[in-house]
Design a protein around this motif. Structure first.
Motif, PDB file in Angstrom:
ATOM      1  N   ASN A   1      61.247  44.956  56.812  1.00 49.75           N
ATOM      2  CA  ASN A   1      61.192  43.523  57.546  1.00 49.75           C
ATOM      3  C   ASN A   1      61.952  43.863  58.678  1.00 49.75           C
ATOM      4  O   ASN A   1      61.686  43.515  60.666  1.00 49.75           O
ATOM      5  N   LEU A   2      63.042  43.835  58.063  1.00 53.37           N
ATOM      6  CA  LEU A   2      64.385  44.434  59.775  1.00 53.37           C
ATOM      7  C   LEU A   2      64.587  46.047  60.245  1.00 53.37           C
ATOM      8  O   LEU A   2      65.223  45.681  61.479  1.00 53.37           O
ATOM      9  N   ALA A   3      63.403  46.605  59.984  1.00 52.24           N
ATOM     10  CA  ALA A   3      63.446  47.908  60.202  1.00 52.24           C
ATOM     11  C   ALA A   3      64.596  48.825  60.114  1.00 52.24           C
ATOM     12  O   ALA A   3      65.063  49.633  60.575  1.00 52.24           O
TER      13      ALA A   3
ATOM     14  N   THR B   1      56.808  46.324  69.545  1.00 47.68           N
ATOM     15  CA  THR B   1      56.842  47.295  68.673  1.00 47.68           C
ATOM     16  C   THR B   1      58.545  47.029  67.533  1.00 47.68           C
ATOM     17  O   THR B   1      58.429  46.132  67.490  1.00 47.68           O
ATOM     18  N   PRO B   2      57.760  47.942  66.548  1.00 47.47           N
ATOM     19  CA  PRO B   2      58.877  47.420  65.573  1.00 47.47           C
ATOM     20  C   PRO B   2      60.690  46.992  65.565  1.00 47.47           C
ATOM     21  O   PRO B   2      61.220  46.207  64.941  1.00 47.47           O
ATOM     22  N   GLN B   3      61.053  47.360  66.417  1.00 44.83           N
ATOM     23  CA  GLN B   3      62.457  47.825  66.791  1.00 44.83           C
ATOM     24  C   GLN B   3      62.753  45.513  67.323  1.00 44.83           C
ATOM     25  O   GLN B   3      63.725  45.047  67.104  1.00 44.83           O
TER      26      GLN B   3
ATOM     27  N   GLU C   1      64.134  42.568  65.661  1.00 48.47           N
ATOM     28  CA  GLU C   1      65.578  41.194  66.377  1.00 48.47           C
ATOM     29  C   GLU C   1      65.170  39.947  66.129  1.00 48.47           C
ATOM     30  O   GLU C   1      65.289  39.271  66.046  1.00 48.47           O
ATOM     31  N   ALA C   2      63.445  39.622  66.251  1.00 48.01           N
ATOM     32  CA  ALA C   2      63.034  38.560  66.123  1.00 48.01           C
ATOM     33  C   ALA C   2      63.105  37.890  65.392  1.00 48.01           C
ATOM     34  O   ALA C   2      63.210  36.382  64.858  1.00 48.01           O
ATOM     35  N   TYR C   3      62.699  38.436  63.924  1.00 51.10           N
ATOM     36  CA  TYR C   3      63.032  38.166  62.939  1.00 51.10           C
ATOM     37  C   TYR C   3      63.941  38.111  62.047  1.00 51.10           C
ATOM     38  O   TYR C   3      64.466  37.218  62.042  1.00 51.10           O
TER      39      TYR C   3
END
Length: 322
Positions: free
Chosen positions: A232-234, A253-255, A259-261
Motif C-alpha cells: 500500500n506504500l508502493a 498513480t501508485p506513487q 504518499e497520500a496514504y
C-alpha cells in the motif's frame, strides 16, 4: 434431591456425548450418533435417588447439553415426539456483497499462532489459495504474534465465511503436524465487522497496518515485514493485495496514492476511533455512518449498531456511527 439427580444426569450425559463427539471425525461431530441406551443411562438415577421421568426436566437437560441445538433422535427418545421448542442457532455473519469486512482471529488463550517465519509464509500461502477459491479480495492484512487482522471483500454473500473456514482448518492441520501438537488453535470463530466506504474504510486500513506500532513491536509500520503496508506504500509488490476503490481514489498513480496514504498513517489512530473500531469488531456490528448502518440493517433484517451493556434502551435502537 431433584437438583442432585439432575446434576448427576447432566454429568453422565455430558461424558457420554463428549466421548461420542471425540470419537467422530470433525465434520460429523454435530451428527454424533445418539442411541436410546445413552438417554436411558443419563436419565437413570443412582440408588436411592428419584429418576428423571418428568418430560419438562428431561427436555431442559437435553437442550442444555446440546447448547440449544436440537438433535431429532434425542428429542424423540426423550419426549416421544420431535420438539417444537424454538432453538437458538448460531447467528449468521454480517455479510453484504461488495461491502468489506474487517476480520480478526486470535489464538486460543491468546497463545502464539506463528512460531517462526515458515508458519507466517504458509499462512499467507493458504490465504492466497482461499482467496482464489472463493473470489475474495484482500485489501489489507497484518500478522501479529497471537492474532491476525484482515480487510476482505467479496461479490457474493457467504464466501468470506467459507474462505475463512478453509483457511483456518488448513492452517491448524499444518501447524499441528509441523509442531507435533493436537487440538484447536483458534479462540472460537473469527470476529468480523462490516466497514463503510470513504473515511471508515481508510480508518480500518490504518487501524490494521498500525497494529505493530501500537503493540510497540516496531517504530514505523513498514518495519513490520508481515503486513500489506509495503504494497500500500508502493514499497514492493504483493500478489495478495487488491486495492479497494476508495484507496485508489487517494491518487491518480501508485506513487501519489502511496504518499497520500503515508500521510494518513502518520496521523495515527485517535482514541475515539480506536474504541469505535474495537467495539464494532468485538460485537460484530457495522462500522460506518448512520446512513450506512440503516442500509445494512434493512438489508440484513437485524440490528447492526453497537449496543451498550445491559438492557437496550429506546435510544439504542437507532443506528450509531462515529
Amino acid at each position: 434431591m431433584k437438583t442432585a439427580a439432575l446434576g448427576s444426569a447432566l454429568v453422565s450425559l455430558a461424558c457420554l456425548f463428549s466421548i461420542t463427539a471425540l470419537a467422530a471425525p470433525p465434520a460429523s461431530r454435530d451428527a454424533a450418533k445418539i442411541t436410546p441406551d445413552m438417554i436411558q443411562t443419563a436419565s437413570r438415577g443412582k440408588p436411592g435417588r428419584r429418576k428423571l421421568n418428568d418430560p419438562e426436566t428431561r427436555l431442559a437437560l437435553t437442550h442444555t447439553i446440546w447448547s440449544c441445538r436440537c438433535h431429532p433422535l434425542l428429542c424423540t427418545q426423550t419426549l416421544g415426539y420431535q420438539s417444537t421448542v424454538p432453538h437458538m442457532p448460531r447467528q449468521a455473519r454480517l455479510e453484504i456483497p461488495g461491502v468489506p469486512l474487517h476480520i480478526t482471529q486470535r489464538g486460543v488463550n491468546r497463545c502464539a499462532i506463528f512460531l517462526d517465519d515458515e508458519d507466517r509464509r504458509h499462512y499467507l500461502r493458504l490465504l492466497g489459495e482461499s482467496a482464489a477459491s472463493h473470489g475474495l479480495r484482500i485489501h489489507a492484512y497484518v500478522l501479529m504474534g497471537n492474532h491476525v487482522h484482515l480487510l476482505v471483500s467479496s461479490d457474493e454473500s457467504g464466501q468470506v465465511s467459507l474462505g475463512m473456514r478453509q483457511l483456518g482448518q488448513a492452517y491448524v492441520t499444518a501447524f499441528n503436524r509441523r509442531h507435533g501438537r493436537t487440538g484447536t488453535l483458534w479462540e472460537g470463530r473469527f470476529k468480523s465487522s462490516l466497514v463503510d466506504s470513504d473515511r471508515y474504510l481508510l480508518a480500518a486500513y490504518r487501524y490494521i497496518e498500525l497494529n505493530p506500532v501500537r503493540a510497540a513491536m516496531v517504530e514505523r509500520p513498514e518495519h513490520h515485514h508481515w503486513s500489506s503496508v509495503h504494497a500500500n506504500l508502493a514499497l514492493c509488490e504483493d500478489s495478495l493485495v487488491t486495492p479497494h476503490a476508495c484507496f485508489i481514489e487517494m491518487g491518480t498513480t501508485p506513487q501519489v496514492r502511496a504518499e497520500a496514504y503515508r500521510t494518513w498513517l502518520k496521523q495515527g489512530v485517535s482514541d475515539d476511533e480506536l474504541i469505535a473500531i474495537h467495539q464494532h469488531l468485538q460485537q460484530e456490528r457495522a462500522f460506518g455512518s448512520k446512513r450506512f448502518q440503516a442500509m445494512a440493517e434493512r438489508t440484513l433484517g437485524r440490528p447492526v449498531n453497537v449496543r451498550r451493556p445491559g438492557r437496550p434502551g429506546r435510544d439504542q435502537d437507532k443506528p450509531k456511527g462515529i
